[in-house]
Motif scaffolding. Sequence first.
Motif, PDB file in Angstrom:
ATOM      1  N   SER A  32      23.242  -4.229 -35.750  1.00  0.00           N
ATOM      2  CA  SER A  32      23.269  -5.626 -36.183  1.00  0.00           C
ATOM      3  C   SER A  32      24.702  -6.137 -36.226  1.00  0.00           C
ATOM      4  CB  SER A  32      22.634  -5.749 -37.576  1.00  0.00           C
ATOM      5  OG  SER A  32      22.766  -7.065 -38.070  1.00  0.00           O
ATOM      6  N   THR A  33      24.828  -7.431 -35.966  1.00  0.00           N
ATOM      7  CA  THR A  33      26.155  -8.057 -36.056  1.00  0.00           C
ATOM      8  C   THR A  33      26.427  -8.574 -37.465  1.00  0.00           C
ATOM      9  OG1 THR A  33      25.207 -10.182 -35.345  1.00  0.00           O
ATOM     10  CG2 THR A  33      26.105  -8.736 -33.633  1.00  0.00           C
ATOM     11  N   ILE A  39      23.162  -6.730 -52.815  1.00  0.00           N
ATOM     12  CA  ILE A  39      22.786  -5.669 -53.734  1.00  0.00           C
ATOM     13  C   ILE A  39      21.611  -6.137 -54.586  1.00  0.00           C
ATOM     14  CG2 ILE A  39      23.603  -4.034 -55.490  1.00  0.00           C
ATOM     15  CD1 ILE A  39      26.130  -6.266 -53.818  1.00  0.00           C
ATOM     16  N   TYR A  40      20.593  -5.311 -54.669  1.00  0.00           N
ATOM     17  CA  TYR A  40      19.451  -5.585 -55.543  1.00  0.00           C
ATOM     18  C   TYR A  40      19.493  -4.585 -56.696  1.00  0.00           C
ATOM     19  CZ  TYR A  40      17.751  -8.220 -51.514  1.00  0.00           C
ATOM     20  OH  TYR A  40      17.637  -9.110 -50.476  1.00  0.00           O
ATOM     21  N   GLY A  63      24.434  -5.756 -44.030  1.00  0.00           N
ATOM     22  CA  GLY A  63      23.565  -6.363 -43.036  1.00  0.00           C
ATOM     23  C   GLY A  63      22.130  -5.993 -43.381  1.00  0.00           C
ATOM     24  N   PRO A  64      21.332  -5.552 -42.408  1.00  0.00           N
ATOM     25  CA  PRO A  64      19.941  -5.191 -42.682  1.00  0.00           C
ATOM     26  C   PRO A  64      19.765  -3.729 -43.100  1.00  0.00           C
ATOM     27  CG  PRO A  64      20.327  -5.116 -40.335  1.00  0.00           C
ATOM     28  CD  PRO A  64      21.636  -5.553 -40.958  1.00  0.00           C
ATOM     29  N   ASN A  65      20.848  -2.969 -43.140  1.00  0.00           N
ATOM     30  CA  ASN A  65      20.758  -1.531 -43.358  1.00  0.00           C
ATOM     31  C   ASN A  65      21.092  -1.125 -44.790  1.00  0.00           C
ATOM     32  OD1 ASN A  65      20.151  -0.728 -40.584  1.00  0.00           O
ATOM     33  ND2 ASN A  65      22.216  -1.453 -40.120  1.00  0.00           N
ATOM     34  N   LEU A  66      20.248  -0.280 -45.344  1.00  0.00           N
ATOM     35  CA  LEU A  66      20.486   0.280 -46.674  1.00  0.00           C
ATOM     36  C   LEU A  66      21.558   1.357 -46.565  1.00  0.00           C
ATOM     37  CD1 LEU A  66      19.501   0.498 -49.676  1.00  0.00           C
ATOM     38  CD2 LEU A  66      17.947   2.291 -48.882  1.00  0.00           C
ATOM     39  N   ARG A 182       7.639  -2.183 -51.135  1.00  0.00           N
ATOM     40  CA  ARG A 182       9.033  -1.995 -51.538  1.00  0.00           C
ATOM     41  C   ARG A 182       9.686  -0.895 -50.707  1.00  0.00           C
ATOM     42  NH1 ARG A 182       7.577  -5.861 -53.920  1.00  0.00           N
ATOM     43  NH2 ARG A 182       8.082  -6.544 -56.034  1.00  0.00           N
ATOM     44  N   ARG A 183       8.947   0.152 -50.435  1.00  0.00           N
ATOM     45  CA  ARG A 183       9.499   1.255 -49.641  1.00  0.00           C
ATOM     46  C   ARG A 183       9.863   0.790 -48.244  1.00  0.00           C
ATOM     47  NH1 ARG A 183       5.730   6.402 -48.772  1.00  0.00           N
ATOM     48  NH2 ARG A 183       4.623   4.851 -47.501  1.00  0.00           N
ATOM     49  N   SER A 184       9.043  -0.070 -47.661  1.00  0.00           N
ATOM     50  CA  SER A 184       9.363  -0.591 -46.332  1.00  0.00           C
ATOM     51  C   SER A 184      10.622  -1.445 -46.365  1.00  0.00           C
ATOM     52  CB  SER A 184       8.180  -1.404 -45.788  1.00  0.00           C
ATOM     53  OG  SER A 184       7.996  -2.609 -46.526  1.00  0.00           O
ATOM     54  N   LYS A 185      10.843  -2.161 -47.487  1.00  0.00           N
ATOM     55  CA  LYS A 185      12.052  -2.966 -47.626  1.00  0.00           C
ATOM     56  C   LYS A 185      13.301  -2.094 -47.739  1.00  0.00           C
ATOM     57  CE  LYS A 185      10.184  -7.058 -47.570  1.00  0.00           C
ATOM     58  NZ  LYS A 185      10.481  -8.008 -46.474  1.00  0.00           N
ATOM     59  N   LEU A 186      13.112  -0.835 -48.147  1.00  0.00           N
ATOM     60  CA  LEU A 186      14.228   0.116 -48.205  1.00  0.00           C
ATOM     61  C   LEU A 186      14.454   0.772 -46.844  1.00  0.00           C
ATOM     62  CD1 LEU A 186      13.480   1.871 -51.617  1.00  0.00           C
ATOM     63  CD2 LEU A 186      15.267   0.204 -51.146  1.00  0.00           C
TER      64      LEU A 186
END
Length: 205
Positions: A32-33, A39-40, A63-66, A182-186
Amino acid sequence: MHNPTLDHWKAVKRILRYLKGSLTHGRTITSSTSSIINIYCDAGWAADHDDRRSHHGFAVYYGPNLISWSSRNQKVVARSSTEAEYRAIAFAASEVSWITSLVKELRLPCPRPPVIFCDNISAIYLTANPVFHQRSKHIKIDYHFVREKVVCEQICVQYIPSTDQIADVFTKALSSSRFAHRRSKLTVSKPDMCLSGVLDDNESY
């Protein structure tokens, strides 16, 4: 560990069942650019039935990565949900300060200050409103630490509804459907091609 009971044994068995059922899951990292840091953070007030200490957890995204996460008991007993949530913000602010420093050292772009998302309005007011100071003497160090970061525009704290709070998965029991969401969001998912939960050297999550 020092005085295990049947309840502790049941909890361990539940953990083992979950691990057995998720051996083929892994975190997905995408190109990703985007270089925005979000932070949650969340806290479960008096969630520990043994000593009534609160849990807190956070998830840091570049970005989109944890890229960083944590879930642990707080060291002292919180006298209100606001105190528990504010301590969670303080821990998240400490972690993101280190990450921001690392990003700058690596000379990566950081277009805006990191945003900490919290679902407790009272805790968010504490980060910006000094009128609440007299009510927060017992969390004085955390108060000044977070306030300084906000005033210097090193972080920004914003409200997020509980229904969208990703860090819920670290702090409280959820239904199977909400947990899976929630797990998919992680960015944890089951890879399309995976043999016995082990990937070849040329494959990656």
